[in-house]
Design an enzyme around this catalytic site. Structure first.
Site, PDB file in Angstrom:
ATOM      1  CG  ASN A 158      -1.802   1.175   1.124  1.00 31.82           C
ATOM      2  OD1 ASN A 158      -2.486   1.630   0.476  1.00 31.82           O
ATOM      3  ND2 ASN A 158      -2.145   1.971   2.586  1.00 31.82           N
ATOM      4  CG  HIS A 160      -0.092   6.546   4.771  1.00 32.66           C
ATOM      5  ND1 HIS A 160      -1.549   6.308   5.041  1.00 32.66           N
ATOM      6  CD2 HIS A 160       0.087   7.113   5.580  1.00 32.66           C
ATOM      7  CE1 HIS A 160      -1.982   7.056   5.905  1.00 32.66           C
ATOM      8  NE2 HIS A 160      -1.245   7.706   6.471  1.00 32.66           N
TER       9      HIS A 160
HETATM   10  C1  GRF Z   1      -2.541   8.928  -2.983  1.00 36.12           C
HETATM   11  O1  GRF Z   1      -2.126  10.145  -2.378  1.00 36.12           O
HETATM   12  C2  GRF Z   1      -2.212   7.786  -1.938  1.00 36.12           C
HETATM   13  O2  GRF Z   1      -0.855   8.016  -1.267  1.00 36.12           O
HETATM   14  C3  GRF Z   1      -3.394   7.608  -1.160  1.00 36.12           C
HETATM   15  O3  GRF Z   1      -4.565   7.968  -2.221  1.00 36.12           O
HETATM   16  C4  GRF Z   1      -3.860   8.831  -3.166  1.00 36.12           C
HETATM   17  C5  GRF Z   1      -4.372   8.226  -4.590  1.00 36.12           C
HETATM   18  O4  GRF Z   1      -3.927   9.020  -5.463  1.00 36.12           O
HETATM   19  N1  GRF Z   1      -3.598   6.282  -0.706  1.00 36.12           N
HETATM   20  P1  GRF Z   1      -3.977   8.351  -7.245  1.00 36.12           P
HETATM   21  O5  GRF Z   1      -5.555   7.910  -7.208  1.00 36.12           O
HETATM   22  O6  GRF Z   1      -2.973   7.469  -7.382  1.00 36.12           O
HETATM   23  O7  GRF Z   1      -3.696   9.678  -8.183  1.00 36.12           O
END
Ligand code: GRF
Length: 240
Positions: A158, A160
């Site tokens: 994941n 974060h």
């Molecule tokens: C990212 O900031 C990620 O860290 C978080 O959700 C956001 C997703 O952005 N979990 P994207 O859909 O990849 O543009």
């Protein structure tokens, strides 16, 4: 030639991280290929990005499933046959069962019902690693145990938007900014039974200036995410 790592992806939104991974695969910067993109929300831009790249997609409509679970009298009738509540309760660290047992159980059960649908899709693919690229749902031990190869063999990653273990939860950049931090960052970690608690694979940091807005922080953070995620996937590919 190195055998490519087969990566499954789950998203919920815009999919800019997904795009960064697609680009890294296509440009041969990482020894990986994406075998599917699943989403818990239909119609999101990330699904279009995947389709454009020729990747199989599927949707498991979590909102619909959760709403159906609230309406049905006997939620247990929807649970998968191999669901064992005691096993899940012993392992999970997502909800406080002591505080409100009924609420906690319906949360866990509705998520497991949705996760079974995800697994039905995922199990039809040959996959080495599952990458959560902005997938905004927690995963229960029911799902995690069916993806991981063994108790200690992590296969779910994941990303974060904060420097874990600081600021877990849904708004990492917002929490970092509001706290007044002068350094922000992002973390790629393996998924375990807690929320944003699994072993850290990689992190990247950036400076937050006195005049930066929350939007600036998010923009700086995403730029780092797009570098970090492919690098962590490559690290996993090379460690096989
Ligand atoms: C990212 O900031 C990620 O860290 C978080 O959700 C956001 C997703 O952005 N979990 P994207 O859909 O990849 O543009």
């Amino acid at each position: 030639m190195v055998e490519k790592l087969k990566v499954g992806t789950l998203i919920s939104g815009g999919g800019t991280n997904l795009q960064a991974i697609i680009d890294a695969c296509n440009q041969g910067r990482i020894d990986a290929e994406i075998v599917f993109t699943g989403s818990d929300v239909d119609g999101v831009k990330g699904l279009d990005r995947a389709k454009k790249a020729g990747i199989d997609t599927f949707v498991v409509d979590y909102a619909r499933i959760i709403a159906d679970c609230r309406e049905i009298q006997d939620i247990d009738s929807l649970l998968p046959k191999d669901f064992d509540l005691d096993v899940i309760l012993e392992k999970q660290r997502l909800v406080d069962v002591e505080k409100n047992r009924e609420k906690a159980l319906s949360f866990i059960k509705s998520r497991v019902i949705a996760e079974r649908r995800l697994l039905d899709h995922i199990e039809s693919y040959d996959m080495d690693l599952l990458v959560l690229a902005g997938f905004m749902r927690v995963l229960t031990p029911y799902f995690i145990d069916r993806i991981n190869a063994g108790a200690l063999e992590h296969r779910i990653m994941n990303i974060h938007p904060a420097l874990l273990p600081a600021f877990p939860g849904i708004d990492g950049y917002g929490d970092t900014f509001r706290y007044g931090c002068k350094i922000g960052g992002c973390t790629v970690h393996f998924v375990d039974y807690g929320e944003d608690t699994g072993p850290i694979i990689g992190q990247k940091a950036f400076e937050i200036g006195d005049d930066d807005t929350l939007e600036d922080v998010k923009e700086k953070g995403l730029q780092k995410e797009w570098e970090l995620y492919p690098a962590c996937i490559q690290k996993f590919a090379q460690s096989r």
